[in-house]
Write an enzyme that holds these catalytic residues in place. Sequence first.
Site, PDB file in Angstrom:
ATOM      1  N   ARG A 132       9.117  18.592  43.917  1.00  0.00           N
ATOM      2  CA  ARG A 132       8.186  18.792  45.256  1.00  0.00           C
ATOM      3  C   ARG A 132       7.843  20.504  45.649  1.00  0.00           C
ATOM      4  NH1 ARG A 132      11.046  14.216  47.052  1.00  0.00           N
ATOM      5  NH2 ARG A 132       9.951  12.177  46.813  1.00  0.00           N
ATOM      6  N   LYS A 154      -3.929  29.552  44.421  1.00  0.00           N
ATOM      7  CA  LYS A 154      -4.533  28.600  43.678  1.00  0.00           C
ATOM      8  C   LYS A 154      -3.879  28.227  42.486  1.00  0.00           C
ATOM      9  CE  LYS A 154      -9.447  28.381  45.242  1.00  0.00           C
ATOM     10  NZ  LYS A 154     -10.782  28.455  44.872  1.00  0.00           N
ATOM     11  N   GLU A 196     -15.064  39.483  37.590  1.00  0.00           N
ATOM     12  CA  GLU A 196     -14.525  39.403  39.011  1.00  0.00           C
ATOM     13  C   GLU A 196     -14.516  40.504  40.048  1.00  0.00           C
ATOM     14  OE1 GLU A 196     -14.004  36.203  40.202  1.00  0.00           O
ATOM     15  OE2 GLU A 196     -13.429  35.058  38.345  1.00  0.00           O
ATOM     16  N   LYS A 238      -9.209  40.043  48.555  1.00  0.00           N
ATOM     17  CA  LYS A 238      -8.877  38.886  48.292  1.00  0.00           C
ATOM     18  C   LYS A 238      -7.949  38.335  49.251  1.00  0.00           C
ATOM     19  CE  LYS A 238      -8.086  34.959  45.710  1.00  0.00           C
ATOM     20  NZ  LYS A 238      -8.155  34.510  44.416  1.00  0.00           N
ATOM     21  N   GLU A 248      -9.451  27.106  51.465  1.00  0.00           N
ATOM     22  CA  GLU A 248     -10.877  26.824  51.416  1.00  0.00           C
ATOM     23  C   GLU A 248     -11.454  25.726  52.091  1.00  0.00           C
ATOM     24  OE1 GLU A 248     -11.984  27.749  47.221  1.00  0.00           O
ATOM     25  OE2 GLU A 248     -13.620  26.636  47.437  1.00  0.00           O
ATOM     26  N   ARG A 252     -12.885  30.959  52.099  1.00  0.00           N
ATOM     27  CA  ARG A 252     -12.606  31.297  51.037  1.00  0.00           C
ATOM     28  C   ARG A 252     -13.745  30.985  49.826  1.00  0.00           C
ATOM     29  NH1 ARG A 252      -6.606  30.587  48.376  1.00  0.00           N
ATOM     30  NH2 ARG A 252      -7.167  31.263  46.329  1.00  0.00           N
ATOM     31  N   ASN A 256     -16.189  32.147  45.352  1.00  0.00           N
ATOM     32  CA  ASN A 256     -16.825  31.474  44.148  1.00  0.00           C
ATOM     33  C   ASN A 256     -18.267  32.010  43.990  1.00  0.00           C
ATOM     34  OD1 ASN A 256     -14.483  29.986  43.855  1.00  0.00           O
ATOM     35  ND2 ASN A 256     -15.276  28.452  45.376  1.00  0.00           N
ATOM     36  N   HIS A 259     -19.906  31.484  40.538  1.00  0.00           N
ATOM     37  CA  HIS A 259     -19.029  30.384  40.014  1.00  0.00           C
ATOM     38  C   HIS A 259     -19.749  29.192  39.788  1.00  0.00           C
ATOM     39  CE1 HIS A 259     -15.985  33.325  40.326  1.00  0.00           C
ATOM     40  NE2 HIS A 259     -14.986  32.730  39.835  1.00  0.00           N
ATOM     41  N   HIS A 263     -19.457  28.627  36.092  1.00  0.00           N
ATOM     42  CA  HIS A 263     -18.517  27.488  35.626  1.00  0.00           C
ATOM     43  C   HIS A 263     -19.354  26.664  34.806  1.00  0.00           C
ATOM     44  CE1 HIS A 263     -14.763  27.182  38.274  1.00  0.00           C
ATOM     45  NE2 HIS A 263     -14.924  28.080  37.485  1.00  0.00           N
ATOM     46  N   HIS A 275     -14.165  33.557  30.965  1.00  0.00           N
ATOM     47  CA  HIS A 275     -14.545  33.069  32.429  1.00  0.00           C
ATOM     48  C   HIS A 275     -15.136  34.344  33.210  1.00  0.00           C
ATOM     49  CE1 HIS A 275     -14.082  31.307  36.452  1.00  0.00           C
ATOM     50  NE2 HIS A 275     -13.434  32.280  36.936  1.00  0.00           N
TER      51      HIS A 275
HETATM   52  N1  GLY Z   1     -10.825  32.573  42.513  1.00  0.00           N
HETATM   53  C1  GLY Z   1     -11.280  31.969  43.806  1.00  0.00           C
HETATM   54  C2  GLY Z   1     -10.170  31.798  44.793  1.00  0.00           C
HETATM   55  O1  GLY Z   1      -9.110  32.117  44.332  1.00  0.00           O
HETATM   56  O2  GLY Z   1     -10.485  31.172  45.965  1.00  0.00           O
END
Ligand code: GLY
Length: 371
Positions: A132, A154, A196, A238, A248, A252, A256, A259, A263, A275
């Site tokens: 956990r 993330k 990025e 960031k 998010e 946040r 993206n 993206h 994506h 990517h």
């Molecule tokens: N790469 C996008 C984020 O970390 O929210």
Amino acid sequence: MIDLPETASITVKRTNTGDGFSYPILWEHSFDGLQKALRDIPDLHPSRVCIVTDSTVAELYLSEVLDALDGWASVLESFVFPAGEQSKNLDTVSDLYQVLVAKHFERKDLLVALGGGVTGDLAGFAAATYLRGIDFIQVPTTLLSQVDSSVGGKTGVDFQQYKNMVGAFHQPRLVYMNMSVLRTLPEEQFVSGMGEVIKTALIRDAELFRYLDENRVLVKARNPEAMIRVIRACCEVKAAVVEEDPTEKGIRGILNYGHTLGHAVEKCSGLALLHGQCVGIGMIGASWLSMRRGGISEETYRKICEVCLSYGLPDSVSGLSPEEIVQASKSDKKMEGGKIKFILLHQIGDAFIDKNVSDRELLDAAAVLCR
Ligand code: GLY
């Protein structure tokens, strides 16, 4: 080697909330300071440590990191998986759980994610779920993971054909960057990371965008001062966004940028592109739509395209149709109530989330990207 400024660290911090966290991001020139950095973290006293890394990074840096950690914990393990996005799945996580169980890892023990985004996401997910949740740290070795994926908690793996579909938010206890690893980074990985970097500049840091525009030669040569300047600026953006919205629920989402279409291109092209390259393509689509909506001028749109191209990012993709790209974007996670959460620009350095991008607009933006 350059002298690092005294302040070669920042802290990602959110306190007085249920989802609080506080951890440093450190910039160093070797792995020598890793053990001290870990010892400096209060309440981190693992008996067992497992370094999680892929076959490519293991060959380059595993023994150095093992040496750097020697003597700190009573058990020092390593888990090496085959390099590549193909390994980012529950099978690899299951293999890692088996090692942790066999070596009797307990709640207060630690995982070290040594590598790029795949390693960080996968090791972080194992740390989030084993017993956990146990602690982990990020030791990113690619530009992309240094400027984006190692910060913010993330974690996750791909599931069936869906990228990052299974995961958890789980913040690391430390992000330790050895800047010298950028010397061995293959050029295409460097370019992918620049995707990025440019994204970060576009959404929140117009000054960084100007710097990237004016210092192309230095940055492309990976000049150490320039790279610290760039990576630190990205991490500051960031950190600020993650502190405000760790899971998010809102802002946040601007991380993206590029993206949604990116994506989709990544998925349709069957991992033929990295990517950050796909993010580069997606940013051209998002910037084009920002122009069409009247957010940015044509001149700004052209400047964005020019800067992306100058750093080696592609501005289009061949062999795909706009319809395929739009279809793929519909199965992405960035949906809410059946609507795509698309990120657009008011101007360079100022992004916003728009939930009203129509299918027609998406198709037109995708068409700009198809050759
Ligand atoms: N790469 C996008 C984020 O970390 O929210």
